[in-house]
Scaffold this motif. Structure first.
Motif, PDB file in Angstrom:
ATOM      1  N   ARG A  52       0.830  -1.207   0.000  1.00  0.00           N
ATOM      2  CA  ARG A  52       0.000   0.000   0.000  1.00  0.00           C
ATOM      3  C   ARG A  52       0.866   1.259   0.000  1.00  0.00           C
ATOM      4  N   ILE A  53       2.082   1.164   0.532  1.00  0.00           N
ATOM      5  CA  ILE A  53       2.966   2.323   0.620  1.00  0.00           C
ATOM      6  C   ILE A  53       3.662   2.591  -0.720  1.00  0.00           C
ATOM      7  N   ALA A  54       3.886   1.558  -1.526  1.00  0.00           N
ATOM      8  CA  ALA A  54       4.633   1.714  -2.782  1.00  0.00           C
ATOM      9  C   ALA A  54       4.051   2.796  -3.697  1.00  0.00           C
ATOM     10  N   PRO A  55       2.723   2.873  -3.931  1.00  0.00           N
ATOM     11  CA  PRO A  55       2.202   3.958  -4.774  1.00  0.00           C
ATOM     12  C   PRO A  55       2.448   5.336  -4.172  1.00  0.00           C
ATOM     13  N   ALA A  58       6.039   6.242  -4.963  1.00  0.00           N
ATOM     14  CA  ALA A  58       6.155   6.620  -6.376  1.00  0.00           C
ATOM     15  C   ALA A  58       5.602   8.019  -6.610  1.00  0.00           C
ATOM     16  N   LYS A  59       4.498   8.345  -5.964  1.00  0.00           N
ATOM     17  CA  LYS A  59       3.909   9.688  -6.122  1.00  0.00           C
ATOM     18  C   LYS A  59       4.861  10.761  -5.598  1.00  0.00           C
ATOM     19  N   TRP A  60       5.469  10.519  -4.437  1.00  0.00           N
ATOM     20  CA  TRP A  60       6.383  11.499  -3.863  1.00  0.00           C
ATOM     21  C   TRP A  60       7.665  11.633  -4.677  1.00  0.00           C
ATOM     22  N   ASN A  64       9.038  14.956  -6.457  1.00  0.00           N
ATOM     23  CA  ASN A  64      10.413  15.400  -6.230  1.00  0.00           C
ATOM     24  C   ASN A  64      11.126  15.679  -7.553  1.00  0.00           C
ATOM     25  N   GLU A  65      10.926  14.796  -8.543  1.00  0.00           N
ATOM     26  CA  GLU A  65      11.537  15.010  -9.858  1.00  0.00           C
ATOM     27  C   GLU A  65      10.997  16.265 -10.528  1.00  0.00           C
ATOM     28  N   GLN A  66       9.695  16.517 -10.394  1.00  0.00           N
ATOM     29  CA  GLN A  66       9.107  17.724 -10.971  1.00  0.00           C
ATOM     30  C   GLN A  66       9.714  18.966 -10.337  1.00  0.00           C
ATOM     31  N   LEU A  67       9.874  18.943  -9.024  1.00  0.00           N
ATOM     32  CA  LEU A  67      10.469  20.087  -8.346  1.00  0.00           C
ATOM     33  C   LEU A  67      11.924  20.266  -8.746  1.00  0.00           C
ATOM     34  N   ASP A  68      12.676  19.167  -8.896  1.00  0.00           N
ATOM     35  CA  ASP A  68      14.061  19.261  -9.353  1.00  0.00           C
ATOM     36  C   ASP A  68      14.136  19.881 -10.737  1.00  0.00           C
TER      37      ASP A  68
END
Length: 180
Positions: A52-55, A58-60, A64-68
């Motif tokens: 349940r934590i894996a999605p 992936a969302k975070w 993070n990549e978008q902010l980078d």
């Protein structure tokens, strides 16, 4: 009667031995099996929680990549010249261009800003060189193209003319107040 008493005694000894044997087998094997079963159930529940934590992870990571990307890609993690060399080198390999000169970065001051400049010289055909300029202006987020010039030189060894692209790429950053 002695025969019956003897059979009763044998029966009691048999029942007592069976109870002792059942307890011994429980403590030697069945208890370990029950412990392994409870551990298996516990780990299965933890795995379900991890699934349940894996999605969420992936969302975070995507956020993070978008902010980078908005902040200049991997610029935060490595130097301006390293990122520029990586981007230009990859493009040159794809388009059969030759990176002939990659200057060391030099800095200048203008007001409260530091201007870091790198001069690149690349040899190749006009269209791939023009594509490189477009790539640096649109895709490269680590700095901005400040100046571009195409230079045609005669190569006397090969008896032909070669086209070179000279690009000035700059990164502007605020000057840090060193007094504080």
């Amino acid at each position: 009667m002695a025969n019956k008493k003897s059979n009763k005694q044998k029966f009691i000894v048999l029942v007592a031995a069976s109870v002792v044997l059942a307890l011994a087998s429980y403590f030697l094997s069945i208890s370990k099996t029950l412990e392994a079963r409870s551990e298996h159930v516990s780990l299965t529940q933890k795995m379900a929680g991890a699934d349940r934590i894996a999605p969420e992870i992936a969302k975070w990571m995507a956020l993070n990549e978008q902010l980078d990307d908005r902040l200049g890609g991997q610029q935060v993690l490595s130097g301006f010249h390293e990122i520029l060399l990586g981007s230009v080198g990859k493009y040159c390999n794809q388009k059969d261009l030759t990176l002939t000169d990659f200057s060391e970065p030099f800095e200048g001051e203008d007001g409260g800003y530091l201007v870091e400049t790198i001069v690149l010289t690349i040899e190749g055909g006009f269209k791939p060189l023009l594509g490189l300029v477009h790539h640096l202006e649109t895709q490269f987020r680590g700095g901005k193209v400040a100046s571009v010039s195409f230079i045609k030189k005669k190569n006397y060894r090969k008896n032909r003319e070669e086209l070179f692209l000279e690009v000035y790429v700059q990164k502007i950053k605020m000057k840090k107040n060193e007094d504080l």
